[in-house]
Write an enzyme that holds these catalytic residues in place. Sequence first.
Site, PDB file in Angstrom:
ATOM      1  N   ASP A 263       0.869  -1.178   0.000  1.00  0.00           N
ATOM      2  CA  ASP A 263       0.000   0.000   0.000  1.00  0.00           C
ATOM      3  C   ASP A 263       0.910   1.234   0.000  1.00  0.00           C
ATOM      4  O   ASP A 263       2.140   1.128   0.104  1.00  0.00           O
ATOM      5  CB  ASP A 263      -0.970  -0.013   1.198  1.00  0.00           C
ATOM      6  CG  ASP A 263      -2.186   0.892   0.925  1.00  0.00           C
ATOM      7  OD1 ASP A 263      -2.133   1.726  -0.009  1.00  0.00           O
ATOM      8  OD2 ASP A 263      -3.196   0.787   1.651  1.00  0.00           O
TER       9      ASP A 263
HETATM   10  C1  NOJ Z   1      -4.003   3.989   0.093  1.00  0.00           C
HETATM   11  C2  NOJ Z   1      -5.193   3.106   0.310  1.00  0.00           C
HETATM   12  O1  NOJ Z   1      -5.085   2.446   1.546  1.00  0.00           O
HETATM   13  C3  NOJ Z   1      -5.401   2.063  -0.789  1.00  0.00           C
HETATM   14  O2  NOJ Z   1      -6.639   1.447  -0.588  1.00  0.00           O
HETATM   15  C4  NOJ Z   1      -5.297   2.686  -2.147  1.00  0.00           C
HETATM   16  O3  NOJ Z   1      -5.519   1.715  -3.140  1.00  0.00           O
HETATM   17  C5  NOJ Z   1      -3.928   3.324  -2.286  1.00  0.00           C
HETATM   18  N1  NOJ Z   1      -3.781   4.372  -1.279  1.00  0.00           N
HETATM   19  C6  NOJ Z   1      -3.699   3.915  -3.672  1.00  0.00           C
HETATM   20  O4  NOJ Z   1      -4.491   5.016  -3.867  1.00  0.00           O
END
Ligand code: NOJ
Length: 709
Positions: A263
């Site tokens: 993430d």
């Molecule tokens: C953080 C989020 O937790 C995740 O769900 C998301 O896909 C990513 N950022 C990318 O935007």
Amino acid sequence: MTNEQLRSLLASMSLSEKIEQLVQLNGSFFGDIDVYTGPAAQIRMEPDQPLRTGSVLGEHGAEHLMALQDRMMAKQPHHIPALFMVDVIHGYRTAFPVPIAIGATFNPALAERLIEASAKEAAAAGVHVAFSPMVDLVRDSRWGRVMESTGEDPWLNARMAESEVRGFQGSNYADKGRLAACVKHFAAYGAVQSGRDYNVTEISEHTLFEDYLPSYRAAVEAGVSMVMTAFNTIDRKPCTTNKKLLRDVLRGDMGFKGVVISDYAAVMETVLHSTSLDTRDAAKKALLAGCDIDMMSECYLYHLKTLVEEGELPESIIDEAVLRVLELKNKLGLFENPYKDASVEDEKALLFCKEHQALSRLAAEESTVLLKNDGALPLDRRQKIVVAGALAEDRAITGSWALFVKPEETVTLRAAIETLYPDADVTFFGSDEVTDELLAAAKVADAVVLALGENQTQTGESLSKADISLPKAHMALFEAVRAQNPNVVTVLFGGRPLAVPELAGKTNALVEAWLPGSCGCYAVADILFGAVEPSGRMSMSMPYCSGQLPFSYSAYNTGRPKPRKEGFFPFVSNYLDVPNVPLYPFGYGLSYGEVTYSPVTLSSTSLTKGGQLTASVVVENKGSLPVKEAVQLYIRDLKGSVVRPLRELKGLEKITLQPGERREVRFTITEEMLRFYDADMNFVSEPGDFTLWVGHDSLTENGADFRLV
Ligand code: NOJ
């Protein structure tokens, strides 16, 4: 490309080039500028280096992405195309209801259609991979991200997960209009302690395997191409550097063969979790654990090369990860067609097209839940009606992940009522203020509809709340209006089940509309005026208060179970101030007409390994409108080597019944459905007695007993 060609491409790449394939940056790195600012400035990059990376986060639009692909391929030494990955969560330009509402449709086949439409739009806009589905099990609505999940139940989440993966990928995600899906957040992000975002989890191995992992497993079994790691720790270890989780469970036990991505900055954050010494150590640990792509941190970019050169990481482990990335590009057909489906003409034809608008409305017909009705609903269009509350005119009701909607395209509740019911005698007060005009109008009205709850700025990533009761101004508005007119209908908006016991006790009717998407308010209006039967069911229990959380209907008996009576009992497991049960349980939802169930009939009262038995009911629509009924099967294992849930959802069929129609619904029960992790963590069934129920919700008493021999 053949596998052999892919391998020879890999063999011809330099170490730096390979490492760049494992780095993902967002659009702020790709401007036509020499001096980087913002996050780009924090990651020290060589000129043109961003253009050589393997994938890009969050960029979209056919024209833009075709041009970006040209620029990137020109700079990449082997002209390898980049992957464009975007958060397509509940729609692209057409927003569908938020995922917690999609869960409330209790209709996985419908979820697949919604995702298919989202994929078509996003593919036309040049996107290759969707960071979706988010399948984290959620049992604590203090967590702002419950809105992104399909709810509290492992079985329902698993069915939704596989349907959504199919919706994105079809049978071959190279096909036009399909995307590669990335299931997230592995694992158990929904279990963050106290519902506080990014917090640690403290769950047992049984809870992890039995409740939290099945939805990711279902996505893997449905062929999902990518997995995103979660921000949280499990068993005190951050997921992104958790080798046991990523290599043993995900790749080993679940057999996942695709790409794992961190993430956002999660590799770097292991330094702040204080399990990595520094960013170099973080890079080493994450790659060894099996995380292929580093999203938005400098760890891989700066340290993998020296880690290999200094003998701390074998180059083969980098090759393994790069090969997976190249395979994904190949499966998407990017080596032959680097733009994939990007098309300005298709964008024009597909984005927010009539068909998708209709689907957005249909989805909300099935996701809106009627929680209470003492007779105020449906409204009669000949009545004098007042509609009040800022949310009735707020366009911020599509959800915080509806990143690509045009706000002006979102239909508000007021606009929906005015469009669909132009002759109705409705006066609107689009504010939460208690004005003399509002009170005077409420006094002489036949019914008052109040739009209360939360808009999309109140739920979502990082938007956790310790107190999930109704905003104070909304309760004050409700009380003031009700003092003038007892016939109040409350429409609750929001991405989380709020705790509204007082409101629920006093309002005449209560409708959970969630954040219903671009055209969902048409459905809410139709439900209010009785043109459509509400058919949503709660995908998460609605608690009395935050203090009951985390909550799930599939709880355990304890050694001191509470008697099935109201009130407090000393020295048993209960609360002094609230009941053990929620205000409205999982699976709950009313309709206007009457739907009846016959008693359950079993084909046999005993089941053998390898055998099966059938449970059937006859469901009848005694109302005057067509209904969609979510027929639910629950099972309880009466004794086990470990404590067993009081009941668990094990089957579901959503059927449409015309007025007067009767239909037999059958569920097949097999021994496999009764398996669980026993005292030694073996996934087995244990012979003994079981009860099953088939009915309208998780409270159904329409049961029968059988024995597994
Ligand atoms: C953080 C989020 O937790 C995740 O769900 C998301 O896909 C990513 N950022 C990318 O935007």
